[in-house]
Design an enzyme around this catalytic site. Structure first.
Site, PDB file in Angstrom:
ATOM      1  N   GLU A 175       0.814  -1.221   0.000  1.00 13.36           N
ATOM      2  CA  GLU A 175       0.000   0.000   0.000  1.00 13.36           C
ATOM      3  C   GLU A 175       0.847   1.270   0.000  1.00 13.36           C
ATOM      4  O   GLU A 175       0.516   2.242  -0.684  1.00 13.36           O
ATOM      5  CB  GLU A 175      -0.969   0.011   1.180  1.00 13.36           C
ATOM      6  N   HIS A 184     -11.531  -4.888   9.038  1.00 12.31           N
ATOM      7  CA  HIS A 184     -12.035  -4.802   7.656  1.00 12.31           C
ATOM      8  C   HIS A 184     -13.391  -4.104   7.597  1.00 12.31           C
ATOM      9  O   HIS A 184     -14.191  -4.391   6.705  1.00 12.31           O
ATOM     10  CB  HIS A 184     -12.219  -6.206   7.057  1.00 12.31           C
TER      11      HIS A 184
END
Ligand SMILES: Cc1ncc(C[n+]2csc(CCOP(=O)(O)OP(=O)(O)O)c2C)c(N)n1
Ligand SMILES: [Mg+2]
Lengths: 333, 330
Positions: A66, A135
């Site tokens: 990322e 999440h």
């Protein structure tokens, strides 16, 4: 335009169209992210077909990296490209926060305007699928708290498309938060105009007019606000619902005009209530309209906890229609 | 060939113990998948099927006070480290009797009593944390070791590189087990990784790195044993790349269109668990009756755990607010 047939499509398709249109219009636009190219087309299929159409040099599958994804987008943006980076799930933003807050957000300022970062970070977010604490979060407040970033949270497919095209061509970095549960659920599908129908950033939408209370929300909770308004309409309470669409820039004029009229406001979002966007908006309303309000501004948001796994706890974490109804009623006492 | 025959192979008891762990993982996984398919239960499920031999191969070297850190695809590691079946099932089903009271879920199984200390859903994030366990053992002067499991995809994230370097510099008693199943979500390793073998990366940090056939229980046992012995002796970390395959894609419901059909078929045909069973029998390490008894016992254990979990209550709503801090804090 001769056709008036509605074209009902889900948000997943609308977002795909937005990127397709932007890539067709400007060859500087390119996409990067994990699994976004064919045959996968993204884990949520949002970029389906685009690598076939535009090539894998413009629809770039990345390693699970990322920080490197956002860093590459920042550099390419400064060098004149318009990158659209996908961070699969919003919680993973934490892994690349340095690139977002210290670089994407501040480079224009630190360079005295010489270098700019016109990029978009698309990310999916939200609870409701029992994905657990890592999440499921809505973290838009992190970005709002960072001057230099724009923040968009669409509530329906037509807005998602129009706002994403605008974001891609915006001169500043935009965090574009996509409510995960809305991607493919037909209950959230709506009529989406064909072609390049941009919606400007910073323009709220009055979803429903009313005169007694203003409910201000964004993203998926706009639908819950409308449901609450329906319930209260039957009891004779007239609720105005505003969909902010973008948190930065914020359409304060629309909010303040509405609350000036109704004298009551409730802010609703899924993110944790404490220091959530509702805290900021509630402050702004109090600062501007203090003497004229009939009741303090109420906030309805997620509980001040991580997102739990068990279904019953997860449901209790997320604000529900009944919570909005209760908050509105509490102002009408 | 199921496994290698070496003169210094593990003793019979260890071989059978490894098979027992593998079978426990396989049986548990099969039950989860069948209950998911039939709609009896609903949850996000990352099958570890195909990767059983890796966990079994390191776990038999570990003591209960050694630490294991793993990931969302961690059921095999949980079971191998001895997380109890009932509490594990209950956690997967979000019940109050689960390892984490139903609050963490399958991606965050935690059972310190068994030494299963962290399960994380953020790719690569367990690696630096494992160093912390290693550091704690080093500071306390114990000979405990930490095994941290992660995927091939995770070796491309910053946390891996920072963590490997720190472990090498500080000679931490940490064993980095990269379970290389050749895919990270929908992307084959070749499209995301600049080296052919993840183990090559160890050299860059100054630690030993080995690639082992993770489907060969004895080879895995040797590699893990050497690394664990080195860590226990204070000689520092090792990177083990254990090559394997995920039989059922990234998560339950994965269409697997990005995995060549032939490749998957071949991997499943070479299923390491029945292959090891056959090898044990052929080489006289175990008898049919002995293995059948183990298998029956495991089926009964899974039956019991399923019943326990299904009959357990959901967490009470108050649990939403507990455990955020030590005390409920406004
Ligand atoms: C930081 C971060 N990025 C992306 C993801 C989404 N994601 C979950 S699993 C996964 C693939 C990981 O692959 P690998 O490390 O090979 O482990 P495997 O799933 O194959 O066991 C990805 C990209 C995540 N959980 N965390
Ligand atoms: Mg993998």
């Amino acid at each position: 335009m001769t056709t008036t047939e509605p074209r009902i499509i889900p948000m997943g398709v609308a977002l795909n169209e937005a990127m397709d249109i932007a890539m067709g219009l400007d060859e500087k636009v390119f996409l990067l992210g994990e699994d976004i190219a064919e045959p996968s087309g993204g884990v949520y299929k949002i970029t389906k077909g685009l690598s076939t159409k535009y090539g894998t040099h413009r629809v770039r599958k990345t390693p699970i990296s990322e920080a490197a994804i956002i860093g590459a987008a920042v550099g390419a943006a400064i060098a004149g490209y318009k990158p659209v980076a996908e961070i699969m799930i919003m919680d993973f933003i934490a892994v690349c926060l340095d690139q977002i807050t210290n670089h994407a957000a501040k480079i224009r300022y630190m360079s005295g305007g010489q270098t700019t970062v016109p990029m978009v970070i698309r990310t999916s977010a939200g609870a409701g699928r029992q994905f657990g604490a890592q999440h499921s979060e809505m973290l838009e407040a992190w970005a709002v708290h960072t001057p230099g970033l724009k923040v968009v949270v669409p509530s329906n497919p037509a807005d998602a498309k129009g706002l994403l095209i605008s974001s891609i061509f915006d001169p500043d970095p935009v965090l574009f938060v996509e409510p995960m549960l809305m991607y493919w659920d037909p209950q959230y599908a709506c009529d989406v105009p064909v072609g390049d129908n941009r919606i400007p950033l910073g323009k709220a939408n009055i979803v429903r007019e009313g005169k007694d209370v203003t409910v201000i929300s964004y993203g998926k909770q706009v639908h819950d606000a409308v449901k609450a308004a329906d319930i209260l309409a039957a009891e004779g309470v007239s609720v105005e619902v505003i969909d902010l669409r973008t948190l930065v820039p914020l359409d304060e004029a629309t909010v303040l005009a509405s609350v000036s009229k109704t004298k009551r406001a409730v802010v609703v979002h899924e993110a944790v209530t404490r220091c959530g966007f509702g805290a900021e908006l509630s402050s702004r309303i109090h600062e501007e309209l203090f003497g004229t309000l009939a009741a303090p501004v109420a906030r309805v948001g997620g509980q001040n906890t991580p997102v739990p796994y068990a279904k019953n706890l997860e449901t209790a974490f997320v604000p529900q229609v009944a919570d909005i109804v209760a908050a509105i009623k509490s102002l009408n006492k | 060939m199921a496994t290698t025959n070496r003169p210094d192979s593990p003793d019979r008891e260890t071989l059978v113990q490894m098979y027992e762990i593998q079978n426990k993982i396989k049986t548990t996984d099969e039950r989860f998948r069948s209950m998911l398919t039939s709609g009896q239960i609903q949850l996000i499920y990352y099958s570890p099927r195909g990767q059983e031999c890796i966990s079994a191969g390191y776990a038999v070297h570990l003591r209960p006070d050694d630490y294991v850190v793993t990931i969302y695809r961690g059921l095999h590691d949980h079971l191998a480290k001895g997380v109890p079946m009932r509490e594990l099932w209950a956690e997967f089903l979000g019940r109050s009797t689960g390892t984490c009271k139903g609050k963490g879920g399958p991606m965050h199984i935690t059972h310190p009593e068994s030494g299963l200390v962290v399960t994380t859903g953020i790719v690569g994030s367990g690696i630096p944390i494992a160093n912390g366990f290693g550091l704690a053992s080093q500071l306390a002067g114990t000979d405990q070791v930490t095994v941290v499991n992660f995927g091939d995809g995770a070796s491309n994230i910053g946390a891996f590189h920072e963590g490997m370097n720190m472990a090498a510099v500080w000679k931490l008693p940490v064993i980095f087990v990269c379970q290389n199943n050749l895919y990270g979500e929908h992307t084959p390793m070749s499209m995301s990784t600049g080296v052919e073998y993840i183990s090559e990366r160890a050299a860059a940090y100054g630690m030993p790195g080995v690639t082992v056939n993770g489907n060969d229980p004895v080879a895995m046992w040797h590699a893990a044993g050497e690394a664990i012995a080195r860590a226990r002796a204070g000689e520092g970390p090792t990177l083990i790349e254990a090559r394997t395959y995920r039989f059922y894609g990234h998560l339950m419901g994965d269409a697997m269109e990005y995995m060549p059909k032939e490749e998957r078929k071949a991997a499943m045909a070479a299923d390491p668990v029945p292959a090891f069973r056959a090898w044990l029998l052929e080489n006289g390490h175990a008898t049919e009756a002995q293995l059948a008894e183990i298998e029956d016992k495991i089926v009964a254990m899974v039956d019991d755990a399923v019943e326990f979990a299904m009959n357990s209550p959901e967490p009470s709503l108050d649990e939403l607010y507990t455990d955020v801090y030590e005390e409920i804090t406004k």
